[in-house]
Scaffold this active site. Structure first.
Site, PDB file in Angstrom:
ATOM      1  N   ASP A   1       0.805  -1.220   0.000  1.00 10.67           N
ATOM      2  CA  ASP A   1       0.000   0.000   0.000  1.00 10.67           C
ATOM      3  C   ASP A   1       0.837   1.270   0.000  1.00 10.67           C
ATOM      4  O   ASP A   1       0.330   2.348  -0.262  1.00 10.67           O
ATOM      5  CB  ASP A   1      -0.846   0.033   1.287  1.00 10.67           C
ATOM      6  CG  ASP A   1      -2.215  -0.585   1.097  1.00 10.67           C
ATOM      7  OD1 ASP A   1      -2.698  -0.602  -0.039  1.00 10.67           O
ATOM      8  OD2 ASP A   1      -2.786  -1.045   2.102  1.00 10.67           O
TER       9      ASP A   1
HETATM   10  C1  GLC Z   1      -1.872  -3.777   5.212  1.00 15.38           C
HETATM   11  C2  GLC Z   1      -3.052  -3.847   4.292  1.00 15.38           C
HETATM   12  C3  GLC Z   1      -2.802  -4.714   3.110  1.00 15.38           C
HETATM   13  C4  GLC Z   1      -1.503  -4.367   2.469  1.00 15.38           C
HETATM   14  C5  GLC Z   1      -0.366  -4.394   3.463  1.00 15.38           C
HETATM   15  C6  GLC Z   1       0.946  -3.948   2.876  1.00 15.38           C
HETATM   16  O1  GLC Z   1      -1.741  -4.988   5.888  1.00 15.38           O
HETATM   17  O2  GLC Z   1      -4.192  -4.320   4.956  1.00 15.38           O
HETATM   18  O3  GLC Z   1      -3.843  -4.586   2.188  1.00 15.38           O
HETATM   19  O4  GLC Z   1      -1.272  -5.285   1.437  1.00 15.38           O
HETATM   20  O5  GLC Z   1      -0.679  -3.522   4.524  1.00 15.38           O
HETATM   21  O6  GLC Z   1       0.966  -2.603   2.596  1.00 15.38           O
HETATM   22  C1  GLC Z   2      -0.667   2.510   5.782  1.00 18.23           C
HETATM   23  C2  GLC Z   2       0.055   1.281   6.292  1.00 18.23           C
HETATM   24  C3  GLC Z   2      -0.323   0.056   5.507  1.00 18.23           C
HETATM   25  C4  GLC Z   2      -1.810  -0.057   5.406  1.00 18.23           C
HETATM   26  C5  GLC Z   2      -2.441   1.230   4.906  1.00 18.23           C
HETATM   27  C6  GLC Z   2      -3.944   1.099   4.931  1.00 18.23           C
HETATM   28  O1  GLC Z   2      -0.230   2.820   4.545  1.00 18.23           O
HETATM   29  O2  GLC Z   2       1.450   1.438   6.256  1.00 18.23           O
HETATM   30  O3  GLC Z   2       0.225  -1.089   6.126  1.00 18.23           O
HETATM   31  O4  GLC Z   2      -2.119  -1.094   4.553  1.00 18.23           O
HETATM   32  O5  GLC Z   2      -2.056   2.308   5.700  1.00 18.23           O
HETATM   33  O6  GLC Z   2      -4.623   2.235   4.716  1.00 18.23           O
END
Ligand code: GLC
Ligand code: GLC
Length: 820
Positions: A491
């Site tokens: 993300d």
């Molecule tokens: C969080 C989110 C997931 C994403 C991950 C890595 O766990 O829920 O959707 O893939 O972060 O950024």
């Molecule tokens: C932030 C976190 C990630 C998560 C995302 C969800 O970017 O680092 O882990 O998946 O928020 O909104």
């Protein structure tokens, strides 16, 4: 490293025969929690009885209030105050914090029981949500172990939330005027907003006559007191307040007299009711209580409560009997047989919505998250997985893109975040194929499923898979690799966002570029793995032309990765908006990343050329640490506007070189693809919570469940975990250990046996229920191998290949696999 935390420190122990974690010191390094309920009605409960309750949706139907990130931590919950002469105490130590003579919290499968002993009295509070019930039942057992008569004053306590958890925390100019309650017999009803647009109320009852009550918070606590010292409890006299606005609570007052040796049970029910419009009222302004009374009557005796708990236990016996191992290593067995599968149920139910790190108002169900959660859950209740797949697919768009999240209550896509995460569509293929392989139910593919919840657009689920596949094909960049969009699985890799405004979120802000250049090698690997699954599915369905068309795209992707995605020693991570490499030896920071190396080795891309071996060895050399594999290295030490959120985290945390446990199994599975069982096992153990119990003080979060992240080697405190419970780590680790290390893998025609174990394991035994039969599988490893089944016998007969057929005869079948 680790100087402050070198002492061995445990706060409890596992009780495997009861499937419980037993906490014996209430002062855990962080609240260690559990979840009650597994269908519609849920509670979170900590080891000191903190937490809250909601119906289906932690944002829109919050029954009780909770204060996240409070001082002290974990404030608010389902509390009992016991006044025994001048001593006031609580069975869970908090909120009173009166030192107890004994304390024990048992977190089990969807129930928690917390016991405190003080001055010769024990109080045992059992909390659970019975099956098929919209209520939490609490059984408080009080026992007098002293030789004197005890006259106890018991006060219960919950604090109502005004339903919408977000508005509840901000709109005080309204909230302080809306609260309404009714009190009848021993039941306190919370009916705020019921007279207009809500058709639901909640209630809190006890099964004995009460000697008083309070429903106005400030009257109960006094304006200057905390949860630890309610004024009413200190005075020992309830005020019988009826809340009008401000903050409604529910507190029963009960006088309990116990002779020496005597024990009494009080049963409380905290429930939720929905009434049809024409049945809302008993008389003007008096709510219709029929359904509440029905539920209360179902749990008004100890026998009924104990029977409901026994049913819940049976339910879990059954769920956990589908896959179990006997490896001889109790730490491994308790994770595989109990806790990892339990956590998979929890992530299935909650996605990323409500934990002690997720506020329940931020996120609903994630498209990618919920699909991945299925791979650790589908064997437990395939029918619920089926329903989930249809719900998820209904939030897809006709071009294969999809809403990144949806709300569980409405099942509608969440407009705040929208779509544009280009990995999302491929996970639907994973979810669907996992379901079919488990159940053999191809009919799901013929289900008519809408796009964006618009019934007029419904097409078959199979068509949804086709558009998912095509979405990648139709969004390729300059190197023929998948465009990343807003981000892929990571993300925080926001290659089109170019955000310089601290007031915007990297996930919800519109991209500042048109997004036609930045490419993801992680999605490339993902596409090869699930693209192949799609091809295989098409062949099964007799769609030869479609299979051929799809195969060409998969082949082209493999070529593109080999040509443009290989850095010489490992797989690149991405190309940025300017066409520059990310995850290359040429980079100063972020030279190597875990995700692309996981996916491309799982896909076996360039295996012949030695790419997979090289990539996995590079991961070992550059990313592995004593606590797991970090996401990238070197960590980013400054903000790269062209990379986005990943470079905002301090080195060693979260997506910037944290140990992001979700992706560690991708490397484990990559290792099993190349047959390195020793490595896969080493990685498995490093992040597996039961192996970290001895360093609980450092690890900080619960030793019975995975956390999303453990601080990496560049962090201040490497090995410290955060964000436990709601993480794809649960399902991926279960998938890796059950299907790739033990190697018992459902496929369309049967159960494949393809273990990849450490060379020093002599034997492993697995029991697997699969499509109507039970398989008792014994793996023998006389020649100290890792992989390769040289002989497979089913019921004494040798089978060619390594797939056990589907018998569906309700019988037990003995399977013996010999490695060699
Ligand atoms: C969080 C989110 C997931 C994403 C991950 C890595 O766990 O829920 O959707 O893939 O972060 O950024
Ligand atoms: C932030 C976190 C990630 C998560 C995302 C969800 O970017 O680092 O882990 O998946 O928020 O909104």
């Amino acid at each position: 490293m680790n100087n402050f935390f070198n002492k061995n420190m445990k706060f409890g122990h596992f009780d495997d025969s009861n499937r419980e974690y037993v906490i014996t010191n209430p002062k855990t390094p962080w609240p260690w929690i559990n979840y009650l309920g597994n269908e519609d009605f849920f509670s979170l409960i900590s080891n000191t009885a903190g937490g809250y309750t909601f119906y289906k949706d932690a944002k829109f139907r919050r029954l009780t209030r909770y204060r996240y990130n409070n001082v002290p931590m974990d404030a608010g919950g389902k509390y009992f105050y016991i006044k025994d002469e001048d001593t006031i105490w609580s069975p869970g130590w908090k909120p009173c914090k009166t030192e107890l003579d004994e304390y024990e919290c048992r977190h089990g499968m969807n129930y928690t029981s917390i016991k405190g002993v003080k001055n010769g009295v024990s109080a045992n509070a059992l909390y659970f949500v019975p099956l098929k019930t919209w209520a939490e039942v609490q059984k408080l057992t009080l026992t007098n172990h002293s030789d004197a008569v005890k006259k106890l004053k018991v006060f219960s306590f919950v604090e109502w939330a005004l339903w919408n958890a977000a508005a509840d925390m901000e709109n005080f100019q309204r909230n302080f005027s809306t609260g309404e309650v009714e009190i009848q017999d021993s039941v306190i009803y919370h009916k705020t907003e019921y007279k207009e647009r809500r058709d639901h109320y909640s209630y809190y009852s006890v099964n004995v006559p009460i000697q008083g009550f309070d429903t106005d918070r400030e009257s109960f606590f006094g304006l200057f007191n905390g949860f630890d010292e309610p004024q009413v409890v200190a005075e020992g006299t309830p005020r019988n307040t009826e809340a009008h606005g401000w903050s409604p609570i529910a507190s029963h007052y009960i006088e309990v007299e116990l002779n020496p040796g005597e024990s009494k049970d009080l049963i409380f029910v905290l429930g939720y009711v929905e009434n049809a419009a024409e049945e809302k009222w008993e008389s003007k302004n008096i709510i219709n209580k029929t359904k509440a009374k029905e539920t209360i009557a179902r749990f008004d005796t100890v026998e009924k409560v104990d029977a409901a708990l026994a049913d819940l236990r049976k339910y879990w016996d059954n769920l956990l009997s589908v896959y179990s191992v006997n490896s001889g290593d109790e730490k491994l067995d308790r994770m595989v047989n109990i806790w990892n599968q339990y956590q998979c149920m929890i992530t299935f139910c909650f996605s990323r919505s409500a934990s002690f790190f997720e506020s329940g108002i931020g996120r609903g169900m994630g498209f990618r998250d919920s699909n991945q959660d299925l791979i650790g859950f589908v064997h437990q209740i395939p029918e619920r997985a089926r329903e989930r797949i249809i719900d998820i697919a209904s939030t897809q768009f006709p071009d294969g893109g999809c809403y990144h999240q949806y709300q569980p209550l409405t099942k509608r896509g969440n407009n705040d975040i929208g779509g544009g995460f280009n990995d999302d569509p491929m996970w639907l293929i994973l979810g669907t194929v996992s379901y079919i392989k488990e159940s053999g139910d191809f009919s799901i593919l013929d289900e008519m499923v809408p796009f964006d919840n618009d019934p007029a657009t419904a097409t078959t689920l199979f068509h949804h898979l086709t558009v998912s596949f095509n979405h990648v094909v139709e969004h390729l960049g300059p190197h023929g690799l998948p465009l990343i969009g807003r981000a892929d699985w990571n993300d925080c890799l926001n290659l089109n966002c170019f955000s310089n405004d601290p007031n915007e979120s990297f996930q919800t802000t519109e991209n500042k570029t048109e997004g036609t250049k930045a490419e993801s090698i992680m999605i490339a690997g993902l596409f090869v793995v699930y693209g192949r699954d799609y091809v295989a599915l098409c062949k099964r369905l007799g769609k030869a032309d479609e299979a051929e068309r799809a195969q060409k795209h998969v082949d082209a992707m493999i070529d593109a990765v080999k040509k443009y995605g290989w850095d010489g020693e490992w797989f690149l991570r991405a190309y940025d908006y300017f066409g520059n490499k990310i995850g290359s030896n040429e980079n100063e920071e972020g030279k190597i990343f875990i995700e692309s190396n996981g996916w491309c080795t799982m896909a076996g891309i360039g295996q012949e050329e030695g790419y997979c071996d090289m990539a996995l060895d590079a991961v070992k050399e550059r990313l592995d640490t004593p606590y797991g594999i970090v996401l990238n290295n070197p960590a980013f030490t400054k903000y790269y506007i062209e990379y986005g959120e990943i470079s905002t985290y301090p080195p060693g945390y979260k997506e910037n070189a944290g140990i992001f446990c979700h992706n560690n199994p991708w490397i484990m599975i990559g290792e099993t693809v190349r047959g390195n069982g020793n490595r896969a096992w080493e990685y498995y153990q490093k992040i597996c919570p039961s192996y970290l119990e001895e360093i609980s003080e450092l690890h900080k979060t619960e030793p019975y469940v995975y956390a999303q992240m453990v601080a990496g080697k560049d962090a201040f405190k490497p090995g410290e975990a955060k964000n436990s419970w709601l993480t794809g780590t649960a399902s991926w680790n279960f998938y890796a250990i059950s299907q790739y290390i033990f190697g018992i893998r459902p496929n369309y025609d049967g159960l494949m046996v393809d273990p990849c174990i450490p060379t020093d394991w002599k034997e492993a035994n697995i029991t697997r229920k699969f499509r109507g039969a039970t398989y008792r599988i014994s793996i023998k490893n006389p020649d100290s191998k890792s992989k390769g089944v040289k002989q497979l016998m089913v019921d004494g007969k040798t089978i060619n290949g390594n797939i056990i057929p589907v018998f569906a005869d309700g019988q037990v079948h003995e399977v013996q696999a010999v490695l060699g």
